[in-house]
Enzyme design. Sequence first.
Site, PDB file in Angstrom:
ATOM      1  N   CYS A 117       0.839  -1.201   0.000  1.00 16.77           N
ATOM      2  CA  CYS A 117       0.000   0.000   0.000  1.00 16.77           C
ATOM      3  C   CYS A 117       0.874   1.252   0.000  1.00 16.77           C
ATOM      4  O   CYS A 117       1.759   1.405   0.848  1.00 16.77           O
ATOM      5  CB  CYS A 117      -0.916   0.000   1.218  1.00 16.77           C
ATOM      6  SG  CYS A 117      -1.892   1.521   1.379  1.00 16.77           S
ATOM      7  N   CYS A 151       0.318   3.469   3.433  1.00 22.43           N
ATOM      8  CA  CYS A 151       0.636   2.961   4.758  1.00 22.43           C
ATOM      9  C   CYS A 151       1.967   3.571   5.204  1.00 22.43           C
ATOM     10  O   CYS A 151       2.740   4.057   4.372  1.00 22.43           O
ATOM     11  CB  CYS A 151       0.758   1.437   4.733  1.00 22.43           C
ATOM     12  SG  CYS A 151      -0.826   0.558   4.813  1.00 22.43           S
ATOM     13  N   HIS A 154      -4.465   0.299   7.628  1.00 15.49           N
ATOM     14  CA  HIS A 154      -4.765   0.013   6.222  1.00 15.49           C
ATOM     15  C   HIS A 154      -6.238  -0.280   5.986  1.00 15.49           C
ATOM     16  O   HIS A 154      -6.759  -0.020   4.901  1.00 15.49           O
ATOM     17  CB  HIS A 154      -3.922  -1.176   5.751  1.00 15.49           C
ATOM     18  CG  HIS A 154      -4.165  -1.544   4.313  1.00 15.49           C
ATOM     19  ND1 HIS A 154      -3.760  -0.742   3.268  1.00 15.49           N
ATOM     20  CD2 HIS A 154      -4.785  -2.623   3.747  1.00 15.49           C
ATOM     21  CE1 HIS A 154      -4.107  -1.311   2.122  1.00 15.49           C
ATOM     22  NE2 HIS A 154      -4.736  -2.445   2.388  1.00 15.49           N
ATOM     23  N   ASN A 195     -14.123   9.151  -1.885  1.00 12.83           N
ATOM     24  CA  ASN A 195     -14.809   8.030  -2.523  1.00 12.83           C
ATOM     25  C   ASN A 195     -14.601   6.818  -1.625  1.00 12.83           C
ATOM     26  O   ASN A 195     -13.473   6.454  -1.343  1.00 12.83           O
ATOM     27  CB  ASN A 195     -14.230   7.734  -3.907  1.00 12.83           C
ATOM     28  CG  ASN A 195     -14.362   8.918  -4.848  1.00 12.83           C
ATOM     29  OD1 ASN A 195     -15.333   9.656  -4.799  1.00 12.83           O
ATOM     30  ND2 ASN A 195     -13.376   9.100  -5.708  1.00 12.83           N
ATOM     31  N   HIS A 238      -7.020   1.659   1.551  1.00 11.42           N
ATOM     32  CA  HIS A 238      -6.631   2.417   2.736  1.00 11.42           C
ATOM     33  C   HIS A 238      -7.547   3.638   2.904  1.00 11.42           C
ATOM     34  O   HIS A 238      -7.770   4.376   1.945  1.00 11.42           O
ATOM     35  CB  HIS A 238      -5.180   2.867   2.581  1.00 11.42           C
ATOM     36  CG  HIS A 238      -4.560   3.376   3.834  1.00 11.42           C
ATOM     37  ND1 HIS A 238      -3.448   2.797   4.400  1.00 11.42           N
ATOM     38  CD2 HIS A 238      -4.880   4.422   4.646  1.00 11.42           C
ATOM     39  CE1 HIS A 238      -3.121   3.463   5.504  1.00 11.42           C
ATOM     40  NE2 HIS A 238      -3.975   4.463   5.659  1.00 11.42           N
ATOM     41  N   HIS A 240      -8.871   7.013   2.930  1.00  9.98           N
ATOM     42  CA  HIS A 240      -8.281   8.268   2.469  1.00  9.98           C
ATOM     43  C   HIS A 240      -9.296   9.063   1.668  1.00  9.98           C
ATOM     44  O   HIS A 240     -10.338   8.544   1.266  1.00  9.98           O
ATOM     45  CB  HIS A 240      -7.051   7.999   1.587  1.00  9.98           C
ATOM     46  CG  HIS A 240      -7.389   7.468   0.227  1.00  9.98           C
ATOM     47  ND1 HIS A 240      -7.855   6.179   0.010  1.00  9.98           N
ATOM     48  CD2 HIS A 240      -7.365   8.062  -0.996  1.00  9.98           C
ATOM     49  CE1 HIS A 240      -8.085   5.996  -1.275  1.00  9.98           C
ATOM     50  NE2 HIS A 240      -7.807   7.117  -1.911  1.00  9.98           N
TER      51      HIS A 240
END
Length: 383
Positions: free
Chosen positions: A74, A77, A141, A181, A192, A194
């Site tokens: 990721c 992360c 995550h 979104n 993750h 965000h």
Amino acid sequence: MSRITSTRLSDSRELIYFDDPGTPERTPESLVDHRGLPARGEPGEVRYDALSGDWVAVAAHRQSRTHLPPADQCPICPTTAANPSEIPAADYDVVVFENRFPSLGPALGDIPPLPAPGTSGHGMTGPAFGRCEVVAFTPQHTGSFAELGETRARTVIEAWAQRTEALSAMPGIKQVFPFENRGADIGVTLHHPHGQIYAYPYVTPRAAQLGAVARKYYDDVDAKETLAASLLKAEREDGSRMVLEAEHFSAYVPFAARWPLEIHLVPHRSVPDLAALTGAERDELSHVYLDLLKRLDSLYPTPMPYISAWHQAPLDPVLRPAGQLHLQLTSPRRAADKLKYLAGSEAAMGAFINDTTPEAVAERLRSVAAAPASPKTLEGTRA
């Protein structure tokens, strides 16, 4: 107040740590990106659509962007020896950084003016000036914004407000749009938790449409109130579509909702953007916003896909006085196992058909108690 620390990634992109109140000072090592990334490319382009009068960003370089990587790869992360990520620190609270694959930017400036009268503007292009930023809500995550504690949510709000103010002051920026979104059904490319912030070099089509209607109302009432304030007053007096009312904010399902699930969260005080909120308003927003997200997740057995769109007044001097900050929280889910897809009427004509009634949706949201905070929230380990 959050502690704010700015640094640069190895390709010169800005990265900003927003640390929860009371957390330790950042170590020097957390500010250094050791990856040695190649220099950033030039911006894409914007093309003028002569049929609609809209600008369209062309960003072919985004085809190579990261798409649903495994957890151990990721990019947002915290950095480890095995995964040198976009965030150099071994731990963090909230981070904002320039997108490595931006739709707009990294250069700033003014796009071409609209075509002269009597000309179509066909073939007109310009650099895709602007800025696109990623907002990582937590070092964890998995999970979602709804699982944050109020302290962390307040730090995110502080980040949105600070970035709104900073981006609004940049050359050529006409509109700043924070959004999230959430869920594969929406099309996220990273699991993750965000969000993003887009700073556009033009007023977007939807904002221009809403802004024109708001400005007409504002002029018709001799600048006595904004349209958003008038609608909120009407909804609170009616009551049938209200979801919640607090001291500084209220939320309701709009009378002509387009989506199966749609909630508008509006401040009681007319403010243009998140940066204009007072400390007390931001404190309450951290609670009210979490409440709404938890209510959404309580409606069905699985988490709700949604788009959380913070509508802020454009920087255009004509539209801005009539604009007012408000959140539009929407989901395409119309049943536990059904989604609304934008087909002919909506996608081609922009003529929405809603399969639910706003009054029934509001009643369901009122009846669903916001889930209590988890004993283990997504706060991370910094203390």
